[in-house]
Design a protein around this motif. Structure first.
Motif, short mmCIF file in Angstrom:
data_model
loop_
_atom_site.label_atom_id
_atom_site.label_comp_id
_atom_site.label_asym_id
_atom_site.label_seq_id
_atom_site.Cartn_x
_atom_site.Cartn_y
_atom_site.Cartn_z
N SER A 70 58.81 45.32 45.37
CA SER A 70 57.36 45.28 45.13
C SER A 70 57.02 46.37 44.12
N ILE A 71 56.25 46.00 43.10
CA ILE A 71 55.83 46.96 42.07
C ILE A 71 54.31 47.02 42.06
N ALA A 72 53.78 48.17 42.37
CA ALA A 72 52.33 48.38 42.37
C ALA A 72 51.89 48.94 41.03
N ILE A 73 50.84 48.32 40.47
CA ILE A 73 50.26 48.81 39.22
C ILE A 73 48.81 49.22 39.50
N PRO A 74 48.56 50.51 39.72
CA PRO A 74 47.17 50.96 39.90
C PRO A 74 46.41 50.83 38.59
N CYS A 75 45.26 50.18 38.64
CA CYS A 75 44.49 49.93 37.41
C CYS A 75 43.04 50.35 37.60
N TYR A 76 42.56 51.18 36.71
CA TYR A 76 41.14 51.48 36.65
C TYR A 76 40.71 51.43 35.20
N ASN A 77 39.90 50.44 34.86
CA ASN A 77 39.45 50.23 33.48
C ASN A 77 40.64 50.25 32.51
N SER A 78 41.62 49.44 32.81
CA SER A 78 42.89 49.43 32.07
C SER A 78 43.03 48.23 31.13
N GLN A 79 41.93 47.58 30.80
CA GLN A 79 42.01 46.33 30.06
C GLN A 79 42.71 46.45 28.70
N ASP A 80 42.67 47.63 28.11
CA ASP A 80 43.21 47.79 26.75
C ASP A 80 44.73 47.90 26.69
N TYR A 81 45.37 48.16 27.83
CA TYR A 81 46.82 48.38 27.77
C TYR A 81 47.60 47.79 28.95
N MET A 82 46.94 47.32 29.99
CA MET A 82 47.64 46.89 31.19
C MET A 82 48.53 45.66 30.98
N GLU A 83 48.17 44.81 30.01
CA GLU A 83 48.97 43.60 29.79
C GLU A 83 50.38 43.93 29.31
#
Length: 338
Positions: free
Chosen positions: A5-18
């Motif tokens: 399982s890989i957790a990706i915490p995201c907060y306002n990450s639209q510019d780089y999360m992809e």
């Protein structure tokens, strides 16, 4: 059950999360990718839902009220169905070839007679503008390509630490040790990697450059100015590390020494940020931190103080503070300030 399982915490990450998610999708059905939208106000939630819809057997989108990086990791642990657990921050990514090797090793070991508690791999500082990329390796310190215990590890060098980027834990171990990261607090990755170590018996080191740790955004938590602004959160984590693990009760000498050294470098980072801010208020907080250490555990206080780093942090006056800043270079190598 998934393998990892890989957790990706995201907060306002639209510019780089992809970029992060795409680097992890090659794990296929062996992997569960948990995108944790921590109360984002931009397009993060929609991107997470799009991936979950496109890859329903691999990606899960988890939406929650904003609780900070620690609560996002907590949500990942709560929702993980994988045998092993990894955190990858949304502005980081992984190397495909190393990823494949790691999954192969985890698959092989998951059916073995020994229970693997922690897999360690290298990580690369992807520092913006740096000509040479620094790699955190553990060669010469940890045995390679086999399961081993703390007694077989050599002593870690100064500046050589197991950080969140280099570790994959057994999911159940994280639950059994009672790990619960504080809400609305930065720098909890230190607690994530530190607290479970006391429960780790069997390890495996794979010498591959797996995790790519990006350093360069001005709003990044390891930006020096940001760290000074958030110094109270750094101090909170520092104190929680002291309070959560009683190092004197650890029976294994090598584990105890490593964890002392790790606590020392975190205390150095706290102290050096307080010194570099240059304000009377923060210099008072520095005195308060060391007073807290002295009152909470006098033996620990003297242990930290007698080390070279501890001595450098506590020299009196302006000249002492100048010498203290020299220790900054060592802590910089660990944290990777930008």
């Amino acid at each position: 059950m998934k393998l990892l399982s890989i957790a990706i915490p995201c907060y306002n990450s639209q510019d780089y999360m992809e970029h992060c998610v795409e680097s992890l999708l090659s794990g296929g059905e062996d992997v569960e990718i948990l995108i944790i939208d921590d109360g984002s106000t931009d397009g993060t939630a929609q991107i997470a839902d799009n991936y979950a819809e496109k890859y329903p057997t691999i990606v899960k989108a988890i939406h929650q009220e904003n609780g900070g990086h620690g609560e996002a990791v907590n949500a990942g642990i709560r929702n993980a169905s994988g045998l092993y657990f990894k955190v990858v921050d949304s502005d980081d990514w992984v190397n495909a070839e190393a990823y494949e090797k790691i999954l192969s090793v985890l698959k092989e070991l998951s059916g073995g007679s020994k229970t693997l508690d922690m897999l360690i791999s290298n990580f690369v500082y992807e520092k913006e503008g740096a000509k040479r990329k620094k790699v955190m390796k553990y060669t010469g310190t940890l045995p390679e390509n086999r399961i081993f215990g703390w007694d077989e590890a050599r002593y870690f060098r100064k500046g050589q630490y197991i950080l969140m980027h280099s570790v994959i834990y057994r999911t159940q171990l994280l639950r059994e040790c009672g790990l619960e990261l504080p809400r609305h607090t930065f720098y909890v990755d230190n607690l994530f990697v530190y607290v479970p170590l006391a429960y780790v018996k069997n390890m495996y080191y794979l010498n591959v450059d797996f995790y790519r740790y990006y350093i360069g955004r001005e709003d990044q938590s390891v930006n020096e100015k940001v760290m000074i602004q958030r110094i109270d959160q750094q101090i909170r984590v520092n104190k929680l590390m002291v309070e959560t693990v009683d190092l004197w009760k650890l029976s294994n000498r090598k584990l105890r020494r490593y964890m002392f050294n790790y606590l020392e470098i975190i205390t150095v980072v706290s102290t050096i940020m307080l010194i570099r801010s240059g304000t009377k208020e923060n210099l008072e907080k520095k005195r308060e931190l060391w007073k807290y250490l002295k009152e909470y555990d006098l033996r620990l206080f003297w242990h930290l103080r007698k080390g070279i780093m501890g001595q450098a942090m506590n020299l009196p006056g302006k000249s002492g503070r100048k010498i203290s800043v020299a220790a900054y270079k060592i802590s910089q190598k660990v944290v990777g300030f930008n």
